[in-house]
Motif scaffolding. Sequence first.
Motif, PDB file in Angstrom:
ATOM      1  N   UNK A  33       0.823  -1.209   0.000  1.00 13.91           N
ATOM      2  CA  UNK A  33       0.000   0.000   0.000  1.00 13.91           C
ATOM      3  C   UNK A  33       0.859   1.262   0.000  1.00 13.91           C
ATOM      4  N   UNK A  34       2.123   1.144   0.412  1.00 14.00           N
ATOM      5  CA  UNK A  34       3.031   2.288   0.356  1.00 14.00           C
ATOM      6  C   UNK A  34       3.195   2.798  -1.070  1.00 14.00           C
ATOM      7  N   UNK A  35       2.972   1.926  -2.063  1.00 15.89           N
ATOM      8  CA  UNK A  35       3.060   2.353  -3.461  1.00 15.89           C
ATOM      9  C   UNK A  35       1.964   3.347  -3.827  1.00 15.89           C
ATOM     10  N   UNK A  36       0.856   3.330  -3.098  1.00 16.49           N
ATOM     11  CA  UNK A  36      -0.188   4.323  -3.348  1.00 16.49           C
ATOM     12  C   UNK A  36       0.309   5.726  -3.011  1.00 16.49           C
ATOM     13  N   UNK A  37       1.181   5.816  -2.038  1.00 17.98           N
ATOM     14  CA  UNK A  37       1.817   7.093  -1.703  1.00 17.98           C
ATOM     15  C   UNK A  37       2.895   7.422  -2.728  1.00 17.98           C
ATOM     16  N   UNK A  38       3.749   6.448  -3.001  1.00 21.08           N
ATOM     17  CA  UNK A  38       4.893   6.674  -3.885  1.00 21.08           C
ATOM     18  C   UNK A  38       4.467   7.008  -5.308  1.00 21.08           C
ATOM     19  N   UNK A 208      16.088   7.483 -10.011  1.00 28.73           N
ATOM     20  CA  UNK A 208      16.423   7.740  -8.610  1.00 28.73           C
ATOM     21  C   UNK A 208      15.262   7.378  -7.686  1.00 28.73           C
ATOM     22  N   UNK A 209      14.052   7.803  -8.052  1.00 21.56           N
ATOM     23  CA  UNK A 209      12.908   7.575  -7.179  1.00 21.56           C
ATOM     24  C   UNK A 209      12.501   6.105  -7.133  1.00 21.56           C
ATOM     25  N   UNK A 210      12.665   5.384  -8.237  1.00 19.68           N
ATOM     26  CA  UNK A 210      12.382   3.955  -8.213  1.00 19.68           C
ATOM     27  C   UNK A 210      13.308   3.238  -7.236  1.00 19.68           C
ATOM     28  N   UNK A 211      14.552   3.697  -7.133  1.00 23.67           N
ATOM     29  CA  UNK A 211      15.460   3.114  -6.146  1.00 23.67           C
ATOM     30  C   UNK A 211      15.036   3.495  -4.726  1.00 23.67           C
ATOM     31  N   UNK A 212      14.648   4.776  -4.542  1.00 26.72           N
ATOM     32  CA  UNK A 212      14.280   5.237  -3.203  1.00 26.72           C
ATOM     33  C   UNK A 212      12.999   4.580  -2.695  1.00 26.72           C
ATOM     34  N   UNK A 213      12.116   4.187  -3.622  1.00 28.10           N
ATOM     35  CA  UNK A 213      10.871   3.552  -3.195  1.00 28.10           C
ATOM     36  C   UNK A 213      11.119   2.242  -2.443  1.00 28.10           C
ATOM     37  N   UNK A 275       2.170   9.489   7.357  1.00 30.00           N
ATOM     38  CA  UNK A 275       1.751   8.150   6.945  1.00 30.00           C
ATOM     39  C   UNK A 275       2.060   7.092   7.997  1.00 30.00           C
ATOM     40  N   UNK A 276       3.266   7.128   8.554  1.00 32.96           N
ATOM     41  CA  UNK A 276       3.645   6.098   9.508  1.00 32.96           C
ATOM     42  C   UNK A 276       2.848   6.158  10.797  1.00 32.96           C
ATOM     43  N   UNK A 277       2.688   7.351  11.352  1.00 38.15           N
ATOM     44  CA  UNK A 277       1.958   7.485  12.604  1.00 38.15           C
ATOM     45  C   UNK A 277       0.489   7.126  12.413  1.00 38.15           C
ATOM     46  N   UNK A 278      -0.100   7.527  11.263  1.00 37.82           N
ATOM     47  CA  UNK A 278      -1.502   7.190  10.996  1.00 37.82           C
ATOM     48  C   UNK A 278      -1.707   5.684  10.929  1.00 37.82           C
ATOM     49  N   UNK A 391      11.803  13.837  -0.582  1.00 32.68           N
ATOM     50  CA  UNK A 391      11.749  13.572   0.853  1.00 32.68           C
ATOM     51  C   UNK A 391      10.604  12.650   1.215  1.00 32.68           C
ATOM     52  N   UNK A 392       9.449  12.848   0.582  1.00 25.17           N
ATOM     53  CA  UNK A 392       8.301  11.992   0.875  1.00 25.17           C
ATOM     54  C   UNK A 392       8.535  10.565   0.403  1.00 25.17           C
ATOM     55  N   UNK A 393       9.266  10.407  -0.722  1.00 25.56           N
ATOM     56  CA  UNK A 393       9.604   9.066  -1.201  1.00 25.56           C
ATOM     57  C   UNK A 393      10.498   8.351  -0.190  1.00 25.56           C
ATOM     58  N   UNK A 394      11.496   9.071   0.322  1.00 30.91           N
ATOM     59  CA  UNK A 394      12.373   8.493   1.337  1.00 30.91           C
ATOM     60  C   UNK A 394      11.543   8.115   2.568  1.00 30.91           C
ATOM     61  N   UNK A 395      10.597   8.992   2.930  1.00 30.36           N
ATOM     62  CA  UNK A 395       9.731   8.716   4.073  1.00 30.36           C
ATOM     63  C   UNK A 395       8.871   7.476   3.829  1.00 30.36           C
ATOM     64  N   UNK A 396       8.328   7.358   2.622  1.00 30.76           N
ATOM     65  CA  UNK A 396       7.488   6.208   2.289  1.00 30.76           C
ATOM     66  C   UNK A 396       8.305   4.918   2.343  1.00 30.76           C
ATOM     67  N   UNK A 397       9.533   4.982   1.814  1.00 36.05           N
ATOM     68  CA  UNK A 397      10.404   3.807   1.846  1.00 36.05           C
ATOM     69  C   UNK A 397      10.773   3.447   3.280  1.00 36.05           C
TER      70      UNK A 397
END
Length: 446
Positions: A33-38, A208-213, A275-278, A391-397
């Motif tokens: 489901x993290x992919x929905x964010x990414x 870059x973002x595909x790696x960070x995901x 996302x994480x706290x929720x 930054x949000x991608x790093x957070x999602x990962x």
Amino acid sequence: MMLGSVLNPINSTIISVALVPIGKALGAPASQTAWLVSALYLATSLGQPVVGRLIDLFGPRRLFLVSTSLVGVAGVVGALAPDMAVLIVARALLGFGTCSGYPAAMALLRSEAKRTGRDSPGGVLTALAVANQTIAVIGPLLGGLLIAAGGWRATFALNVPLSVVSVVLGLLWLPEPAAAAGPAGRGRLVAQLDLPGMALFAATLTSLLLFLMNPHPDDWYLLVLAAAFAAGFALRELRAATPFIDLRVFGGNTPLLATYGRAVVAYVVSYSFLYGFSQWTEEGYGLSPFRAGLVQIPMFLVAIGVSIVSGRRSGVRGKLLVGAAGQIVACLVMLTLGAGSAVWALLLVALVFGVPQGLNSLALQNSVYFQADAERVASSAGLLRTFAYIGSMIASSATAASFGRRADTGGMHQLAWIMLGAGVLYLLVTAADRTLGRAAHAPAGK
């Protein structure tokens, strides 16, 4: 201007309470489901600077109308999605559809300053930031209400009426660009498009973002591809007559580069919490999606109040330093939470996080307005969002890696340590940047 700019944050925040219901309905773990964010942020990271550059050249009207129409299409696709793959596609479409609102708003501010000869946007910039914060308040609560009333699909269907209203308002009020007067003007602007540069930029960012995901040693080739595309992009931009991103000007603007770097770190902390706290409050603590949304309301209410009060002051350095300290304190409090914690402890964390949430976004936005080149303010604003989404991608990962299949308390604590490290880095980078004291006092565009 405000409605267009909030289409992205409302889709960012509303999904935070829908991830767990979507995962249960479609049989997908938190790592999927993290992919929905990414997906949304990958699309928007690519689209924001590209659309911003097009807005710089052609004006906001056409780009805004096309993009916001796509938001409605994405809402239909998401509401009818039969599986996770189609749902991810819908989120990507939302990313592309919402990428014009913020650059268009910044371009309209700049054009009004030029038309009136009065460059005093502090109140309007604050209103723009508060509008985004207000939507952030509504997002989790509205998401919980929609899920309770019609299931998680209603959170996607909401985009259809929002799209219709945005298009109607855009048709009524957005100004026609000067280039529309004749084909000669349009031809000159089209000649300024750097399509090869845009393509190389997109390839670099996508790799870059595909790696960070989902960072993994087996995916090392993505970093190699990103480096190769980046080298090609740099060579292209240095040789192009009208580059997509003027690296000579961009590279010489150290304060703007520092602002972009600061945005990456700030949003690692912000979106890890969002996302994480929720997810933890639902799975690890046991709250319903609606109540999980209620827990986050204090953060957004404090953020709105802080933005309104601090927006009256032109400086940005003090805002960023206090915001950095607030992030560190909030992360430390997160480390004390567990499944048996009192509800007031969850609300306390949300309250503390409201301070950096209100200060950082406003200060970063104002910094770009004053630091960016006046002729490229829309694309510069788009790049701010791009770096924020990195930054949000790093957070999602980090969230997916911390939680695995379930958002338990141990995973939440692991995520909090990552957030704390990012918060300390943010404080150090901000404290070392002496140019921030001049940011809000320099002539706009310098």
